[in-house]
Design an enzyme around this catalytic site. Structure first.
Site, PDB file in Angstrom:
ATOM      1  N   ASP A 119      -7.100  -0.637   3.936  1.00 49.07           N
ATOM      2  CA  ASP A 119      -7.773  -1.645   4.754  1.00 49.07           C
ATOM      3  C   ASP A 119      -8.343  -2.712   3.831  1.00 49.07           C
ATOM      4  OD1 ASP A 119      -9.567  -2.786   6.937  1.00 49.07           O
ATOM      5  OD2 ASP A 119      -8.832  -1.009   7.988  1.00 49.07           O
TER       6      ASP A 119
ATOM      7  N   HIS B 291     -14.345  -4.771   7.675  1.00 47.18           N
ATOM      8  CA  HIS B 291     -13.404  -4.086   8.556  1.00 47.18           C
ATOM      9  C   HIS B 291     -13.109  -2.667   8.083  1.00 47.18           C
ATOM     10  CE1 HIS B 291      -9.329  -3.402  10.406  1.00 47.18           C
ATOM     11  NE2 HIS B 291      -9.866  -4.065  11.416  1.00 47.18           N
TER      12      HIS B 291
ATOM     13  N   SER C 253      -8.004  -1.552  16.104  1.00 47.84           N
ATOM     14  CA  SER C 253      -8.451  -1.131  14.777  1.00 47.84           C
ATOM     15  C   SER C 253      -9.552  -0.087  14.862  1.00 47.84           C
ATOM     16  CB  SER C 253      -8.980  -2.335  13.989  1.00 47.84           C
ATOM     17  OG  SER C 253      -7.948  -3.154  13.533  1.00 47.84           O
TER      18      SER C 253
END
Length: 513
Positions: free
Chosen positions: A185, A237, A418
């Protein structure tokens, strides 16, 4: 601090040489059939292009399916992949060195990244040992923006954790203990209070990032810089997704589905920008983690499951839908479950359209809300971009308004598939801790998750499949949930038929109707 890339073989860095080969002809020339059109457009505009050259010879990994354990599968796949690359890449690497072409070889699939000019591209496409020249564009991820913050100190597990029934398994002593989850990620804030105790590189007093972290970003890197020697997140994220998998600060922030599991990580995006090469490099690291110098790859340190909350959209230049297919298939052959977010291009049909969500080898996850409806943004199947008409997603999970960790010890609420994928990665870790023989048996693990999902229907018909049918192209097999007691489909005594003499249930032969 700079770092060697010797695990990938030496990198020759200098400008490409013009060697007097014929200029590019029309696109109907036979050699151009091997070349992604994006590459030809790019070299017309800029004179050179980044690309992945896939060799014709690829490792035969069929034997991995018959091996008795995850460890045996991982070792077999690692050795076959490395042997195939070593024996077949030599002539092509020699030519690239002679031409002065910047390049980096990989073994996760038998391929080589390079930056080449038009003459070199034609020469490579004419080689019999080259199968395909894939585009390697920079892909900007559509990352979720933070939503209004929920109360800072909740007194119970997060709603998604409850929705998948994780606390029920926790009460039985199954929290993911003994299982390693991985994420590729934007990176990870490894010493976040909800993550540090779950990081495999932390022993409670000091950190060792060898075999636990790899940075596939070799230039740029935002606030982390390039080639970071410790886990670092340049966005938020990645830290958010890892929190949903394993996060728990020991107090009221119970954000993770599998708080007993350990995690390792790889950064595949530079401030939200990835390429097929950075995605593949992280997959390679997970098949056989290395030290921080990229040396001493060790498949015994591979994770059990990898979360992939990213996509490579055609709109950004990933026009070859199969660019990562072989990579994902090889990861799966190594006994590792690849969990992949479906994408946020819903609500239309056939909006699951990006690698790696489109692949049969990927366990693809759509997003649900707190009221058990499908999230409006969640991408739907079937997959048409590759002509397969494959049903997707496989399953769905909580993904709307999910609270989890972000950088600097903080928490925030994001929405997206996600956020759904990490719930499934956490569910798989808890299941493997409850039924250890599922570890390395990816088909069996997926079947357990599918058959125990809450079967939700939809009024939407996609690809001729009514939403009233299970599975469907909206929810897949349904919203995941952890069952207790374990039903036969998740219990090794029902999954395997050939009896057992060694005490290791992973030697049994898997059979499905």
């Amino acid at each position: 601090m700079s770092r060697s890339l010797s695990v990938l073989a030496p990198v020759a860095v200098c400008s490409a040489l013009v060697l007097g080969l014929p200029a590019l002809g029309g696109r109907d020339a036979p050699w151009q059939d091997k070349v992604d059109p994006w590459i030809l457009d790019r070299i017309t505009e800029a004179g050179s292009a980044e690309l992945l050259v896939v060799l014709a010879e690829q490792a035969d990994l069929a034997g991995a399916a018959h091996l008795p354990s995850k460890e045996a599968k991982g070792r077999y796949v690692f050795e076959r992949l490395r042997e195939t690359a070593a024996k077949s890449q030599g002539p092509l690497l020699a030519e690239l060195r002679n031409r002065g072409v910047e390049h980096r070889p990989y073994w996760v699939a038998n391929m080589i990244w390079m930056r080449a000019d038009r003459a070199t591209i034609e020469a490579l496409a004419r080689r019999e040992d080259v199968a395909r020249l894939h585009a390697n564009p920079v892909v900007r991820m559509d990352l979720p923006a933070p939503e209004p913050e929920l109360p800072a100190a909740p007194t119970a597990p997060e709603w998604g954790v409850n929705m998948v029934a994780a606390p029920t398994l926790w009460a039985q002593g199954f929290t993911g203990l003994g299982i390693v989850v991985a994420g590729e990620d934007t990176g990870y804030d490894w010493d976040h209070p909800a993550l540090i105790g779950k990081y495999r590189g932390w022993n409670g007093a000091s950190a060792d990032h060898n075999f636990n972290w790899w940075d596939a970003i070799h230039s740029g890197g935002g606030s982390c810089g390039a080639n970071s020697i410790e886990p670092c997140d340049d966005n938020n994220h990645g830290t958010h997704t890892m929190g949903t998998m394993v996060g728990d600060d020991g107090g009221s922030n119970q954000i993770g589905v599998a708080p007993g599991a350990k995690w390792i990580g790889c950064r595949n995006m530079d401030q939200g920008n990835g390429t097929p090469t950075t995605y593949a490099e992280c997959f390679q690291f997970f098949i056989a983690p290395t030290d921080l110098m990229g040396m001493n790859p060790d498949p015994t340190k591979a994770p059990h499951v990898i979360n992939n909350s990213w996509g490579c959209p055609p709109s950004e230049g990933c026009t070859g839908p199969n660019v990562l297919q072989m990579v994902v298939e090889n990861v799966r052959a190594a006994g590792i479950l690849p969990v992949v977010s479906a994408g946020n291009s819903g609500s239309g049909c056939s909006s699951v359209d990006t690698p790696a969500a489109i692949y049969d080898a990927s366990f693809t996850v759509g997003s649900t809300t707190i009221s058990n409806t499908i999230s409006s943004f969640s991408s739907r199947g079937p997959v048409t971009v590759d002509g397969s008409n494959r049903l997707k997603p496989d399953v769905s999970a909580p993904g709307s308004s999910v609270r989890s960790s972000i950088r600097n010890g903080a928490y925030s609420t994001f929405s997206g598939t996600s956020m759904a994928g990490p719930h499934v990665a956490g569910v798989s870790a808890v299941l493997m801790s409850a039924s250890p023989g599922l570890a390395g048996n990816v088909d069996a693990l997926e079947e357990c998750i599918r058959q125990t999902a809450a079967p939700f229907t939809s009024a939407q018909t996609c690809g001729g499949v009514p939403g009233s049918q299970i599975p469907n192209n909206t929810f897949g097999w349904g919203r995941v949930q952890l069952p207790w007691p374990l039903p036969p489909v998740c219990d090794l005594t029902a999954l395997f038929s050939d009896g057992f003499e060694t005490g290791d249930t992973s030697v049994w032969t898997l059979v499905f109707p």
